[in-house]
Design an enzyme around this catalytic site. Structure first.
Site, short mmCIF file in Angstrom:
data_model
loop_
_atom_site.label_atom_id
_atom_site.label_comp_id
_atom_site.label_asym_id
_atom_site.label_seq_id
_atom_site.Cartn_x
_atom_site.Cartn_y
_atom_site.Cartn_z
N ASP A 1 40.17 44.60 38.17
CA ASP A 1 41.08 43.87 37.31
C ASP A 1 42.13 43.23 38.21
OD1 ASP A 1 43.11 43.02 35.58
OD2 ASP A 1 42.87 44.71 34.22
N CYS B 1 39.78 26.73 30.52
CA CYS B 1 38.87 25.82 29.82
C CYS B 1 39.32 25.73 28.37
CB CYS B 1 37.41 26.26 29.95
SG CYS B 1 37.08 27.96 29.45
#
Length: 426
Positions: free
Chosen positions: A302, A374
């Site tokens: 992470d 995106c």
């Protein structure tokens, strides 16, 4: 038993995929599992099933408003999904109405035999009232635009002069663009090989090769040999904008599926660390790099937990291609618009802020970070960067093509992306 190449069998498979989404599942994951379960699928059958499922979900509410008018109560999810797929096909091929209804009834006999007569009745009733379909759709904003109301409103607020075009683009079939691996050949040579294979294409400003029509990767000259990769033309701006130089230490913080990772390595000899939280997705990054003949250090971690992966040496360049709503690539993943909720955007924005805070600590003074989504939602894009810069006096926004940032809206050439380039004061 249905013939594997029959329309009825394609209806069964497509309805199964749509049903998974109606139950809250991911369309791409469901399709990949289905492909694995049918290794003998022909290219035609696979393409037909994919087209039916993806198109049905792009036009989900158009089919939904018709069923709302014809059904007093929703049927079982598998039959609901089949009706949506059949209505999509009736809209696509009105001249084949009799065949479509017949094949849908055959599919119903496999999916839920006791309801095949209901499927027959609903579809025939729909055909009798076909003239009303546009009227029903016109009275429903979600059917007109193909998106949930909250999504429509967010796009309208973020892009008041282009919101209808953004929504319309999100319901089209996506373009297919290729990236040339410059370590294994020139752009000119790749273009010539593609043209010789009958591929019509054009070269865009960022050297992406845009195909006039999509092709299966197995039919792309040079793909197996690692000379070309499939990557949206908009995504190909990332490596160019970050512009990592030979010898620099580079971090790709959210690497899967690895297209941007590979592009960075194709452009320059850099020492690159790629992080990915999901082990399965991390393996996809690795497979991509192997096919392309590239090497990077890859860790499953992470990126927000820097103590788990950072050795304390600062990076010259960081690509922060953060998790987001994916609202800019929704035409490739049409299930997203019906699975997402408005409250999810707040969650994504909070996660993005955490990632930016963590990564900023690992960036060298004078180094650059490219923030990428995106998404077409302002909360994840310009507003996110404005909040970050307000918190960090050492963050300088660098110009991108004469602007403070770059928002690409989905169109015939590329998907929707947002880019912001930040420099850390020395």
């Amino acid at each position: 038993m249905l013939a594997p190449d029959s329309l009825a069998q394609s209806f069964v498979w497509a309805a199964e995929l749509v049903a998974r989404v109606l139950e809250g599942g991911n369309l791409t994951d469901a399709f990949e599992r289905m492909q694995a379960a049918h290794p003998d699928w022909s290219e035609a059958s696979r393409g037909a099933v994919r087209d039916l499922a993806w198109s049905t979900l792009r036009e989900f509410r158009r089919g939904g408003v018709v069923l709302d008018k014809l059904l007093h109560t929703p049927p079982a999810i598998p039959v609901h999904a089949l009706l949506l797929v059949a209505l999509l096909r009736l809209r696509q091929r009105p001249e084949q109405s009799h065949t479509v209804v017949d094949q849908a009834v055959q599919a119903a006999a496999v999916i839920m035999p006791g309801l095949k007569n209901m499927v027959n009745g609903v579809l025939r009733n729909a055909l009798r009232q076909r003239d009303q379909w546009p009227v029903w759709e016109a009275g429903d904003a979600e059917a007109r635009h193909g998106f949930p109301k909250w999504w429509i409103e967010r796009v309208r607020q973020a892009h008041p002069g282009a919101w209808e075009a953004v929504l319309a683009a999100g319901n089209t079939r996506p373009p297919m663009a290729l990236r040339v691996n410059l370590r294994r050949g020139s752009i000119e040579a790749a273009a010539e090989a593609l043209a010789a294979a009958g591929c019509n294409l054009r070269r865009l400003d960022n050297d992406a090769l845009l195909l006039d029509a999509p092709l299966p990767v197995a039919r792309l000259p040079g793909y197996a040999e690692g000379r070309v990769s499939v990557q949206d033309a908009g995504a190909q701006w990332a490596a160019r904008l970050l512009d990592a130089q030979p010898g620099e230490r580079v971090l790709d913080a959210c690497a899967a599926p690895g297209g941007k990772t590979a592009h960075l390595l194709e452009r320059a000899d850099v020492a690159l660390l790629a992080l990915e939280l999901d082990p399965v997705r991390a393996r996809r990054v690795e497979h991509n790099l192997v096919r392309l003949g590239l090497a990077a250090e890859l860790k499953v971690a992470d990126c927000r937990r820097i103590a788990d992966w950072w050795d304390g040496r600062p990076f010259d360049c960081i690509l922060a291609d953060v998790p987001c709503s994916a609202s800019g690539v929704v035409r490739r993943h049409p299930d997203i618009k019906w699975l997402r909720r408005d409250t999810d955007i707040v969650h994504f924005a909070a996660q993005q802020a955490e990632i930016l805070e963590a990564l900023w600590h690992t960036l060298a003074p004078g180094g650059t970070m490219l923030y990428v989504t995106c998404s077409v939602f302002d909360e994840e894009n310009a507003a996110q960067i404005a909040r970050f810069c307000a918190r960090h006096a050492d963050a300088q926004r660098l110009s991108i093509q004469g602007r403070p940032d770059l928002q690409l809206l989905p169109d015939a050439e590329h998907d929707g992306f947002y880019f912001a380039l930040l420099r850390k004061h020395a």
